[in-house]
Design a protein around this motif. Sequence first.
Motif, short mmCIF file in Angstrom:
data_model
loop_
_atom_site.label_atom_id
_atom_site.label_comp_id
_atom_site.label_asym_id
_atom_site.label_seq_id
_atom_site.Cartn_x
_atom_site.Cartn_y
_atom_site.Cartn_z
N SER A 1 0.87 -1.18 0.00
CA SER A 1 0.00 0.00 0.00
C SER A 1 0.90 1.22 0.00
CB SER A 1 -0.86 -0.01 1.27
OG SER A 1 -1.19 1.31 1.66
N ILE A 2 0.39 2.32 -0.50
CA ILE A 2 1.18 3.54 -0.50
C ILE A 2 1.56 3.93 0.94
CG2 ILE A 2 -0.92 4.97 -0.68
CD1 ILE A 2 2.58 5.83 -2.01
N ILE B 1 11.25 -7.10 10.37
CA ILE B 1 10.28 -6.79 9.32
C ILE B 1 10.11 -7.97 8.37
CG2 ILE B 1 9.86 -5.34 7.28
CD1 ILE B 1 10.97 -3.00 8.95
N VAL B 2 8.84 -8.26 8.07
CA VAL B 2 8.48 -9.23 7.03
C VAL B 2 7.66 -8.46 6.01
CG1 VAL B 2 7.32 -11.40 6.51
CG2 VAL B 2 8.40 -11.09 8.74
N GLY C 1 4.76 -5.23 -1.27
CA GLY C 1 5.24 -4.22 -0.32
C GLY C 1 6.57 -3.62 -0.78
N LYS C 2 7.41 -4.51 -1.38
CA LYS C 2 8.75 -4.06 -1.81
C LYS C 2 8.68 -3.08 -2.99
CE LYS C 2 10.63 -8.23 -2.11
NZ LYS C 2 11.62 -9.28 -2.35
N GLU C 3 7.51 -3.06 -3.68
CA GLU C 3 7.35 -2.09 -4.77
C GLU C 3 7.19 -0.68 -4.21
OE1 GLU C 3 7.40 -3.02 -7.97
OE2 GLU C 3 7.62 -5.16 -7.47
N LEU D 1 14.47 -0.14 5.20
CA LEU D 1 13.89 -0.76 6.40
C LEU D 1 14.94 -1.46 7.24
CD1 LEU D 1 10.70 -2.13 4.65
CD2 LEU D 1 10.81 -0.21 6.25
N SER D 2 15.85 -2.19 6.59
CA SER D 2 16.85 -2.91 7.38
C SER D 2 17.82 -1.92 8.03
CB SER D 2 17.58 -3.96 6.55
OG SER D 2 18.23 -3.34 5.49
N ALA D 3 18.05 -0.77 7.36
CA ALA D 3 18.91 0.26 7.97
C ALA D 3 18.26 0.78 9.26
CB ALA D 3 19.14 1.40 6.99
#
Length: 401
Positions: free
Chosen positions: A17-18, A39-40, A45-47, A54-56
Motif C-alpha cells: 500500500s502507499i 520486518i516481514v 510491499g517491496k514495490e 527498512l533494514s537500515a
Amino acid sequence: MTAMMEGKKIVLGITGSIAAYKAAVLARGLVKKGAEVQIVITPSGKEFITPVTLSALTGKPVISEFFAQRDGSWHSHVDLGLWADAMVIAPATASTIGKMANGIADNMLITTYLSMKAPVFVAPAMDLDMFAHPSTRRNLDLLRSYGNHIIEPAEGELASHLVGKGRMEEPEQIIEVLEHFFHRQQDLAGRHIVITAGPTYEKIDPVRFIGNYSSGKMGYALAETCARRGAEVTLVSGPVTLKTVHPRIHRIDVESAEQMYQAAKAAFEQADAGILCAAVADFTPSTVADQKIKREKDDLVLHLQPTHDIAAALGHLKQPRQRLVGFALETNDEVLHAQDKLQRKNFDFIVLNSLNDPGAGFRCDTNKITLIDRQQAMSYPLKPKAQVAEDIVDKLAAILE
Ligand code: C5P
C-alpha cells in the motif's frame, strides 16, 4: 507507560500500500522506544518501499521470501511466531486481510501470521470504497473473531485524493495502542483474585444430582486473563471438562454449593478481588439417600433447602480494599434485576448477560454483556469469551486500590 516497548520483540508486517512509507516511521519509532523489530514484507510491499531503508532502520535484514536469496537458507515462520511478543501488520491491504481471514498462505507474511503465538495487530490501509466493501467488512470481522486487534483506519484525504475512511492510523497512534496493550498485560501483577466458575452438583442419591448447563467457559477465560495479566488466581471450580493452562492459576475442584462456599470464603479473605461467575444451585436436597432411589408408582417428592448465597456472603465480608464482581443471567427486566442484585450482594459491578441475546450465556463460546455499576450501564457487542474477559478485567483493574 514510557518503558513498555523496552526489549519487546515485534514482527512488523508490511504490505503493498502507499502507506508503506509510514511503516518506516513506525519501525523507527518502535526501535527508538527500545523494541527489537523484525520486518516481514510482501512482494508487492517491496514495490512501495525498499528493504534497504527498512533494514537500515531496524538493524536486521528484512524477510520477504521463504528462502534467503544468497545462501538459500530457510526463513522459519514458525520460529518467528514463537519469537515475537506481538505482530503488527501495517499497512494491511484488502488483499492481505482477505488472505489472513482465509488462510491463503502464499507468502512469508501470511505463513508468519498463521504461525504467530503472540497477539496480532492489524492496521488496514486502502481506499474508502475498498474499506467499505462487504468483503473487507466480513474479513475484518473474521480477524476480530480470531482474536486479532484491528487498529481502525482514520478518516481523511486518501492517496487517491478521495476523502473518507481508509487512511492507515498514524505510526505514533499505533505505538500507543501497543504500549497500552503491553501495559495492560501486567496490570494485575501482585494481585490475588478468587474466581468461582462452572455449575454445582447437588446430590440426590449416590448416582443422581441436580445440576445446570453452565460450562465454566466464561470463568475459565477470566482466570486465564487475570493470570496472564499478572495476578495469582484461585479458581474454585464446579465440575467441568475444561483445563487450566496458566501456572499462576491455583485450581480448587469442588462439587456442591456448600463446598464452593467454603473454598471461596477461605480464599477471599486474603484476596484483592472476587469474581463470582459460577452458576451455583440455589437449593440442595435436605437429605441425600444412601442407596439409589428405586422407581415407584407414586410421585417422588424431593425436599430442597436453600444453599448459601456465596456472593452475598462475600459481599458481607468484603473489606474496603477488596472488590467484588458478580454475574446476572436474566430473562426479563434485565437491567433492573441486575441493579437490584448489585445492591443486595454488595458487588462493585455486575456483568449482565441476557438469555434473550443469541450467542450469549450458557455453553456458547461468545457472550454479549452489559457492565453495570452504581453510576452507569455499559453494553458491549457480541465477542468471543476471551475478549469479553478482557473487558471485564479492564473494569476490575481500573477500580482496584
Ligand atoms: O441471585 P443470582 O443467583 O441470580 O445471582 C447471581 C450471582 O450470584 C452470580 O455472580 C453467582 O455466581 C452468584 N451466586 C452465588 N451463590 C449462590 C447463588 C448465586 O455466588 N448460591
